[in-house]
Design a protein around this motif. Sequence first.
Motif, PDB file in Angstrom:
ATOM      1  N   TYR A  22      66.996  29.312  85.452  1.00 41.23           N
ATOM      2  CA  TYR A  22      65.913  30.277  85.658  1.00 41.23           C
ATOM      3  C   TYR A  22      65.414  30.165  87.089  1.00 41.23           C
ATOM      4  CZ  TYR A  22      61.638  32.846  84.326  1.00 41.23           C
ATOM      5  OH  TYR A  22      60.631  33.763  84.200  1.00 41.23           O
ATOM      6  N   GLY A  23      65.269  31.278  87.750  1.00 45.62           N
ATOM      7  CA  GLY A  23      64.762  31.268  89.123  1.00 45.62           C
ATOM      8  C   GLY A  23      65.666  30.522  90.083  1.00 45.62           C
ATOM      9  N   GLY A  24      66.965  30.521  89.783  1.00 40.89           N
ATOM     10  CA  GLY A  24      67.927  29.873  90.665  1.00 40.89           C
ATOM     11  C   GLY A  24      68.006  28.366  90.507  1.00 40.89           C
ATOM     12  N   THR A  25      67.302  27.806  89.520  1.00 41.65           N
ATOM     13  CA  THR A  25      67.364  26.367  89.302  1.00 41.65           C
ATOM     14  C   THR A  25      67.601  26.063  87.828  1.00 41.65           C
ATOM     15  OG1 THR A  25      64.980  26.120  88.966  1.00 41.65           O
ATOM     16  CG2 THR A  25      65.785  25.873  91.216  1.00 41.65           C
ATOM     17  N   ARG A  26      68.172  24.899  87.583  1.00 40.57           N
ATOM     18  CA  ARG A  26      68.372  24.447  86.205  1.00 40.57           C
ATOM     19  C   ARG A  26      67.173  23.612  85.795  1.00 40.57           C
ATOM     20  NH1 ARG A  26      74.082  22.934  84.226  1.00 40.57           N
ATOM     21  NH2 ARG A  26      74.836  25.064  84.200  1.00 40.57           N
ATOM     22  N   ARG A  27      66.746  23.822  84.559  1.00 39.71           N
ATOM     23  CA  ARG A  27      65.570  23.129  84.051  1.00 39.71           C
ATOM     24  C   ARG A  27      65.874  22.539  82.684  1.00 39.71           C
ATOM     25  NH1 ARG A  27      60.939  26.715  86.185  1.00 39.71           N
ATOM     26  NH2 ARG A  27      61.931  27.822  87.873  1.00 39.71           N
ATOM     27  N   LEU A  28      65.407  21.339  82.456  1.00 39.74           N
ATOM     28  CA  LEU A  28      65.552  20.681  81.162  1.00 39.74           C
ATOM     29  C   LEU A  28      64.238  20.868  80.411  1.00 39.74           C
ATOM     30  CD1 LEU A  28      67.332  18.845  79.339  1.00 39.74           C
ATOM     31  CD2 LEU A  28      66.171  16.907  80.405  1.00 39.74           C
ATOM     32  N   VAL A  29      64.305  21.494  79.220  1.00 39.84           N
ATOM     33  CA  VAL A  29      63.078  21.857  78.515  1.00 39.84           C
ATOM     34  C   VAL A  29      63.121  21.491  77.032  1.00 39.84           C
ATOM     35  CG1 VAL A  29      62.680  23.785  80.113  1.00 39.84           C
ATOM     36  CG2 VAL A  29      63.774  24.229  77.902  1.00 39.84           C
ATOM     37  N   GLN A  30      61.921  21.296  76.481  1.00 33.47           N
ATOM     38  CA  GLN A  30      61.712  21.163  75.035  1.00 33.47           C
ATOM     39  C   GLN A  30      61.252  22.533  74.541  1.00 33.47           C
ATOM     40  OE1 GLN A  30      58.604  18.206  75.008  1.00 33.47           O
ATOM     41  NE2 GLN A  30      60.041  16.543  74.657  1.00 33.47           N
ATOM     42  N   PRO A  31      62.100  23.292  73.850  1.00 34.04           N
ATOM     43  CA  PRO A  31      61.695  24.625  73.396  1.00 34.04           C
ATOM     44  C   PRO A  31      60.718  24.535  72.226  1.00 34.04           C
ATOM     45  CG  PRO A  31      63.849  24.089  72.518  1.00 34.04           C
ATOM     46  CD  PRO A  31      63.466  22.954  73.431  1.00 34.04           C
ATOM     47  N   HIS A  32      59.649  25.325  72.276  1.00 30.24           N
ATOM     48  CA  HIS A  32      58.640  25.283  71.218  1.00 30.24           C
ATOM     49  C   HIS A  32      58.439  26.635  70.517  1.00 30.24           C
ATOM     50  CE1 HIS A  32      57.672  21.276  72.609  1.00 30.24           C
ATOM     51  NE2 HIS A  32      56.761  21.156  71.669  1.00 30.24           N
ATOM     52  N   VAL A  33      58.402  27.732  71.275  1.00 26.26           N
ATOM     53  CA  VAL A  33      58.158  29.050  70.681  1.00 26.26           C
ATOM     54  C   VAL A  33      59.082  30.076  71.333  1.00 26.26           C
ATOM     55  CG1 VAL A  33      56.438  30.827  70.118  1.00 26.26           C
ATOM     56  CG2 VAL A  33      55.701  28.465  70.419  1.00 26.26           C
ATOM     57  N   TYR A  34      59.613  30.976  70.507  1.00 25.37           N
ATOM     58  CA  TYR A  34      60.488  32.049  70.976  1.00 25.37           C
ATOM     59  C   TYR A  34      60.047  33.343  70.312  1.00 25.37           C
ATOM     60  CZ  TYR A  34      64.955  34.221  72.310  1.00 25.37           C
ATOM     61  OH  TYR A  34      65.931  35.012  72.863  1.00 25.37           O
ATOM     62  N   GLY A  35      59.844  34.383  71.118  1.00 26.71           N
ATOM     63  CA  GLY A  35      59.415  35.655  70.553  1.00 26.71           C
ATOM     64  C   GLY A  35      59.158  36.687  71.626  1.00 26.71           C
ATOM     65  N   ASP A  36      58.346  37.677  71.279  1.00 22.73           N
ATOM     66  CA  ASP A  36      58.051  38.795  72.175  1.00 22.73           C
ATOM     67  C   ASP A  36      56.576  38.783  72.545  1.00 22.73           C
ATOM     68  OD1 ASP A  36      60.701  39.695  71.833  1.00 22.73           O
ATOM     69  OD2 ASP A  36      60.135  40.793  70.027  1.00 22.73           O
ATOM     70  N   ASP A  37      56.293  39.033  73.834  1.00 30.01           N
ATOM     71  CA  ASP A  37      54.899  39.097  74.259  1.00 30.01           C
ATOM     72  C   ASP A  37      54.334  40.497  74.007  1.00 30.01           C
ATOM     73  OD1 ASP A  37      55.717  40.750  76.393  1.00 30.01           O
ATOM     74  OD2 ASP A  37      55.342  39.240  77.932  1.00 30.01           O
TER      75      ASP A  37
END
Length: 102
Positions: A22-37
């Motif tokens: 994302y944004g040209g960089t790799r990020r390690l994340v803990q995903p918590h919520v997925y949906g639509d704003d």
Amino acid sequence: MNADDTIICDAIDAMRLLIVDYGGTRRLVQPHVYGDDTQGHRLLSAYQLDGGSSSGESRGWKSFRMDRVRAVAPTDERFHAPRPEFQRNDGAFARIIRQVGG
């Protein structure tokens, strides 16, 4: 669901870390919520553990607009509980597809 939807939902269900490009960089994340704003954008709300950031903060809560994500990949690493400050049924989401803990 598309391939990214499946990867993200499976990672949330299994509490498995993701690598997000994302944004040209790799990020390690803990995903918590997925949906639509409320504007109809597909979002992933996650706690970033490592990687780049346009804000300069490599750790902390981030919202990733999926139309700006270049790639998402699961890892073998898990997290064992939601972040203590995690808020279920986040009001930033008009529709939640998946969230940690059901």
